[in-house]
Structures are given as C-alpha cells and as structure tokens.
Design a protein around this motif. Structure first.
Motif, mmCIF file in Angstrom:
data_model
loop_
_atom_site.group_PDB
_atom_site.id
_atom_site.type_symbol
_atom_site.label_atom_id
_atom_site.label_comp_id
_atom_site.label_asym_id
_atom_site.label_seq_id
_atom_site.Cartn_x
_atom_site.Cartn_y
_atom_site.Cartn_z
ATOM 1 N N MET A 11 38.279 3.647 16.931
ATOM 2 C CA MET A 11 37.365 2.516 17.119
ATOM 3 C C MET A 11 37.251 2.134 18.596
ATOM 4 O O MET A 11 36.185 1.751 19.074
ATOM 5 N N ASN A 12 38.376 2.250 19.325
ATOM 6 C CA ASN A 12 38.317 1.905 20.741
ATOM 7 C C ASN A 12 37.439 2.881 21.515
ATOM 8 O O ASN A 12 36.745 2.498 22.458
ATOM 9 N N LYS A 13 37.447 4.167 21.084
ATOM 10 C CA LYS A 13 36.572 5.155 21.733
ATOM 11 C C LYS A 13 35.106 4.837 21.448
ATOM 12 O O LYS A 13 34.245 4.961 22.330
ATOM 13 N N ILE A 14 34.828 4.420 20.217
ATOM 14 C CA ILE A 14 33.462 4.004 19.882
ATOM 15 C C ILE A 14 33.073 2.787 20.704
ATOM 16 O O ILE A 14 31.955 2.716 21.233
ATOM 17 N N TYR A 15 34.002 1.845 20.822
ATOM 18 C CA TYR A 15 33.712 0.623 21.575
ATOM 19 C C TYR A 15 33.391 0.941 23.031
ATOM 20 O O TYR A 15 32.441 0.400 23.606
ATOM 21 N N GLN A 16 34.185 1.834 23.629
ATOM 22 C CA GLN A 16 33.916 2.203 25.021
ATOM 23 C C GLN A 16 32.559 2.870 25.161
ATOM 24 O O GLN A 16 31.796 2.575 26.100
ATOM 25 N N ALA A 17 32.231 3.756 24.235
ATOM 26 C CA ALA A 17 30.934 4.442 24.297
ATOM 27 C C ALA A 17 29.778 3.457 24.144
ATOM 28 O O ALA A 17 28.746 3.575 24.818
ATOM 29 N N LYS A 18 29.954 2.466 23.268
ATOM 30 C CA LYS A 18 28.912 1.447 23.085
ATOM 31 C C LYS A 18 28.800 0.554 24.319
ATOM 32 O O LYS A 18 27.692 0.168 24.717
ATOM 33 N N HIS A 19 29.914 0.213 24.904
ATOM 34 C CA HIS A 19 29.935 -0.567 26.141
ATOM 35 C C HIS A 19 29.143 0.160 27.232
ATOM 36 O O HIS A 19 28.286 -0.427 27.908
ATOM 37 N N GLU A 20 29.415 1.449 27.362
ATOM 38 C CA GLU A 20 28.714 2.250 28.370
ATOM 39 C C GLU A 20 27.227 2.361 28.044
ATOM 40 O O GLU A 20 26.377 2.298 28.949
ATOM 41 N N LEU A 21 26.883 2.528 26.762
ATOM 42 C CA LEU A 21 25.476 2.620 26.370
ATOM 43 C C LEU A 21 24.741 1.319 26.670
ATOM 44 O O LEU A 21 23.604 1.340 27.152
ATOM 45 N N TRP A 22 25.380 0.197 26.387
ATOM 46 C CA TRP A 22 24.790 -1.108 26.729
ATOM 47 C C TRP A 22 24.463 -1.173 28.214
ATOM 48 O O TRP A 22 23.344 -1.563 28.598
#
Length: 270
Positions: A1-12
């Motif tokens: 989940m933390n990897k998904i969160y980082q990827a979403k943070h970067e996408l934002w």
C-alpha cells in the motif's frame, strides 16, 4: 500500500505541475481539476492505510517534469496513468480510482487529437514576468520568494493532511481542512507564477519528522511561527516589487496568512 501511495503522490504532482506548465487556460484548468481528483484519491488511500493499521509516508522519487511541448506532456501523463493502473488492488476504492483515471486518460487522448501542439516556456529560466517591468533586485526577490513559498505550501498540504488523518477531534479536522484548501490555492498561484517566469520546479522531499508529530501543541506553535514568517515575507516582497498589481496580490496572501494564525490559535485554546 505504501508503494501505491508513493506512486499516487508522484502522479498527483505530475498532473498538478503539468497544469502549471501548460499555457492554454482551458487545458490548464482541466488538468488542475484532475489533480484535485487525484489528491482526493490520496486522502482516501491514506484513510484506508490508517484503518488497516499500516504506515505510509511522503517519500517520492525524482520527477522529470520538464517537457518541451503540450503533446510531450500529454503523452507523458498517458504513460504514467497506464503504468500505475497495474498496481491497483481489486477493491471498491480502487475501482473508483480506476474509473476516474480512465476518464483522465481518455481526455488526454482526445486533447492529442483535437488541439494544436504548442511550446512550453515554463522551464526556460528567462525570469521575466509577463507585462511587468521588474529590475534585477525585484526579480531576484520574487524568484526567491516563489521557490520558498511553493515548497512551504506543498509541505503544509502534506503535513496538515497527515495530521487530519490521525485526529479524532472534529474541530481539528475542520481546521486542517481549511488550511489544506487555502494552501492548495496558494500552491496553485505560486506554481503558475513560476511557470510564467520560466522557473517551474518540483518541490523537494518533505521529511517524516515534519509530519509524524506527537506533540500537537508544539506543532501548532511552530505552525503559527511559520505563518508569521510567511506574512513578513509577503510584506517585504510587496514593498520590494513596487508593482501595484503584484503588491496587491501579496498583501491579499498576507491577510489570508493572518486568518491561518487565528485558526491555529483556536486549536491551541481548545
């Protein structure tokens, strides 16, 4: 989940800063709206992570946001959206996220077919503010202010979002939401100004010790001091640029910072 969160943070950040870089006002507005949708995704994912008793942080990798044309940006975002899709889980939350991003993806594909490609000037480092006559001292003062304040607003959005996610106090929650909303507006304003001057850049990493805080009282005291510092910087810049329109804007930001201080003082009293 933390990897998904980082990827979403970067996408934002990628969509947000693309909105700053694009010159066409309609496309800029559309992309900014999409970035706000992606930020809500971040909020929901962070809620889900907390509910599962897991941890997340605001780590991010290097982001190469510098593109030469609109179409380069559109293709860049299309690739990023396709890449992140494979990371998502099979849950109602991620089904919502997938459908949102499918719409964003389709919109970008339509823009490639229905708009003309145009040059990006957000990274040319010319440091010329359109329709303003600023000398070197004024330009330097504005440049330093924008870099510092862009990072500060980005930092505050992340800090207040983290504090909001981990509070059970409704008053705190509402105050944090007001502060997040205001910082989004400031970040948008400063990002677009940096783009106009050709100095747009992704802000640096926000370290864990800034948002994983146990002493809420000290956090609020520190926040008030930071807002007071921002007020002083706005005041000094308003005087330095000696331009009626820009000075009026920085005074406006100054007055908003005064209200932020009052909101945090309210939490201290509670």
């Amino acid at each position: 989940m933390n990897k998904i969160y980082q990827a979403k943070h970067e996408l934002w950040l990628k969509v947000l800063f693309t909105s700053f870089a694009i010159n066409d006002e309609q496309i800029k507005s559309t992309l900014y709206d999409f970035s706000q949708i992606l930020f809500r995704h971040l909020k929901w994912i962070s809620n889900d992570i907390k509910d599962k008793g897991l941890e997340y942080n605001y780590d991010k990798g290097e982001i190469d946001i510098q593109k030469a044309t609109n179409f380069e940006f559109f293709n860049y975002l299309i690739n990023e959206l396709n890449s992140i899709n494979s990371m998502y889980l099979d849950t109602p939350l991620f089904e919502r996220i997938k459908t949102d991003e499918a719409f964003i993806l389709k919109t970008l594909q339509i823009l490639l077919k229905t708009t003309q490609d145009t040059k990006i000037t957000a990274f040319n480092k010319e440091r010329i503010y359109p329709n303003k006559v600023l000398d070197k001292t004024q330009t330097d003062a504005l440049t330093i202010f924008l870099f510092e304040e862009l990072y500060k607003e980005y930092e505050l959005i992340l800090i207040y979002s983290y504090m909001q996610n981990y509070t059970n106090d409704i008053t705190q929650y509402n105050v944090y939401q007001d502060l997040i909303d205001e910082s989004h507006y400031h970040l948008k304003s400063f990002g677009n100004m940096m783009s106009k001057m050709g100095i747009l850049a992704i802000p640096r990493l926000v370290h864990e010790h800034l948002y994983k805080r146990d002493d809420i009282q000290k956090f609020l005291v520190d926040g008030i001091a930071e807002e007071e510092g921002a007020k002083e910087e706005c005041r000094k810049l308003s005087e330095a640029v000696n331009d009626e329109e820009l000075s009026h804007f920085f005074n406006f930001i100054n007055f908003q910072e005064s209200w932020h201080i009052e909101l945090m003082k309210k939490l201290l009293k509670d």
